[in-house]
Design an enzyme around this catalytic site. Sequence first.
Site, PDB file in Angstrom:
ATOM      1  N   GLU A  91      29.758  42.962  33.039  1.00  0.00           N
ATOM      2  CA  GLU A  91      30.154  44.140  32.355  1.00  0.00           C
ATOM      3  C   GLU A  91      31.126  43.740  31.277  1.00  0.00           C
ATOM      4  OE1 GLU A  91      29.697  47.099  36.292  1.00  0.00           O
ATOM      5  OE2 GLU A  91      31.817  46.751  35.241  1.00  0.00           O
ATOM      6  N   CYS A 110      36.180  44.526  25.799  1.00  0.00           N
ATOM      7  CA  CYS A 110      36.747  43.738  26.675  1.00  0.00           C
ATOM      8  C   CYS A 110      35.527  42.982  27.366  1.00  0.00           C
ATOM      9  CB  CYS A 110      37.111  44.859  27.852  1.00  0.00           C
ATOM     10  SG  CYS A 110      37.840  44.007  29.384  1.00  0.00           S
ATOM     11  N   CYS A 139      34.341  35.771  40.111  1.00  0.00           N
ATOM     12  CA  CYS A 139      35.365  34.954  39.736  1.00  0.00           C
ATOM     13  C   CYS A 139      35.820  34.387  41.177  1.00  0.00           C
ATOM     14  CB  CYS A 139      36.610  35.912  39.287  1.00  0.00           C
ATOM     15  SG  CYS A 139      38.168  34.908  39.026  1.00  0.00           S
ATOM     16  N   CYS A 186      41.871  36.943  43.409  1.00  0.00           N
ATOM     17  CA  CYS A 186      43.176  37.829  43.464  1.00  0.00           C
ATOM     18  C   CYS A 186      42.923  39.283  44.341  1.00  0.00           C
ATOM     19  CB  CYS A 186      43.542  38.295  42.259  1.00  0.00           C
ATOM     20  SG  CYS A 186      43.762  37.006  41.079  1.00  0.00           S
ATOM     21  N   CYS A 191      41.361  42.809  42.873  1.00  0.00           N
ATOM     22  CA  CYS A 191      40.514  42.817  42.090  1.00  0.00           C
ATOM     23  C   CYS A 191      39.058  43.035  42.407  1.00  0.00           C
ATOM     24  CB  CYS A 191      40.845  41.507  41.125  1.00  0.00           C
ATOM     25  SG  CYS A 191      39.546  41.393  39.917  1.00  0.00           S
ATOM     26  N   CYS A 229      40.269  48.529  33.970  1.00  0.00           N
ATOM     27  CA  CYS A 229      40.881  47.277  34.590  1.00  0.00           C
ATOM     28  C   CYS A 229      40.764  47.050  35.868  1.00  0.00           C
ATOM     29  CB  CYS A 229      42.394  47.232  34.360  1.00  0.00           C
ATOM     30  SG  CYS A 229      42.697  46.674  32.735  1.00  0.00           S
TER      31      CYS A 229
END
Length: 385
Positions: A108, A121, A128, A132, A135, A355
């Site tokens: 995205e 962004c 990933c 974390c 996230c 975010c």
Amino acid sequence: MTAFALAHAKDAMTATADKINLLGMSQDMLEQFFAERDEKPFRARQLMQWIYQRGVIDFEEMTDLSKKLRERLQQDAEIVLPQVQSRFDSADGTVKWLFATDCGQAVETVFIPEPARGTLCISSQVGCALDCAFCATGAQGFNRNLTSAEIIGQVWQANSELPRRENGELAVTNVVFMGMGEPLANYRNVIPVLKLLVSDLACGLSRRRVTVSTSGIVPHIDKLGDECNVSLAVSLHAPNDALRNEIVPINKLHPIADLLGACWTYAAKHANRFITFEYVMLRGVNDSIAHADELYRLLNRKPAKVNLIPFNPFPGTVFKRSSAETIRHFQNRLREKGLVATTRKTRGDDIDAACGQLAGEVSNRVRNRLGEKRVGDRNIKVVSA
Ligand code: SAH
Ligand code: SF4
């Protein structure tokens, strides 16, 4: 095919087997490409201007290249963009694209328009691996690195789909690596993209308008400082190792003292330009006044500013966003003590573009290989609900 061409072609997953994808190659890489064909270095400059400034990707249209060279390029090379799979437009003007990568995967990209700038962004990885706790991308696990072409291609596509600004500039004036993935874990492919973003022959953005956000891969912060002095944002999120180990697991490898040491060295290399410390506000986890005081002690008298990010929820998360009042108190506490502290406005949440909400379409190779869910149960202490 030469060794150089082979090495690059292996990287450019989107290119066809026998042609080299020239998208995403930095000036030095392109100069090498042309040198191998007995062409002068200025050919690289011409090509960059066609691709990134005029938005032209058909060699036939590059009229200042000789017919012979154009034919040679058609044979040996191509310019392959990542394909837009879908586009979503938010009521607040934010735009989100889903880019198809391969095997049904997608990443995205989000455009955030503001009066003074247009910020894109971008994603650097499919998923990933850093896991974390708060996230959405991390919760999906990791599939693969994006190629340089797939990363800069997000910028190219956004500029081609969006209208120019009133002053005639391209729509994207700022780029932040805050989409899916950890850019410094894909260092090799991210560096040519950074070079293109700041090159006057390509995107021509000032270094202040390009921001790499990292959760703290310390050795690569050091390397980045030597190679490309773009703006740095660091996802700190906790003011002590005990808490950071839990919510940003890379901290176990690179604890806060090492991370901050690398940050101050980075800043010193670049005229002590401020580093932004991102701090996601998680209710009852890291949002007390005591945490604010601890954070202040870490950053006091350093070239640092704090950007508080209200937590954006996603399906299955155990976390909650701190209340607006808690965030205000936290910010005020930092400000009273003399730190520069801001709170990020949440944009595009009606299209899941805020975010940490970027999930794309990722099937986790690590998880699939192990045949189990890699993101295990977490034991986060929530002291108030
Ligand atoms: N991997 C890089 C960049 C991508 S994440 C990094 O971690 O810095 C961009 C920012 O969004 C980071 O500061 C990240 O911690 C933050 N973020 C992640 N999940 C979030 C969520 N659910 N709500 C708010 N911010 C989040
Ligand atoms: Fe990866 Fe950044 Fe998400 Fe952490 S916050 S899992 S490093 S994308």
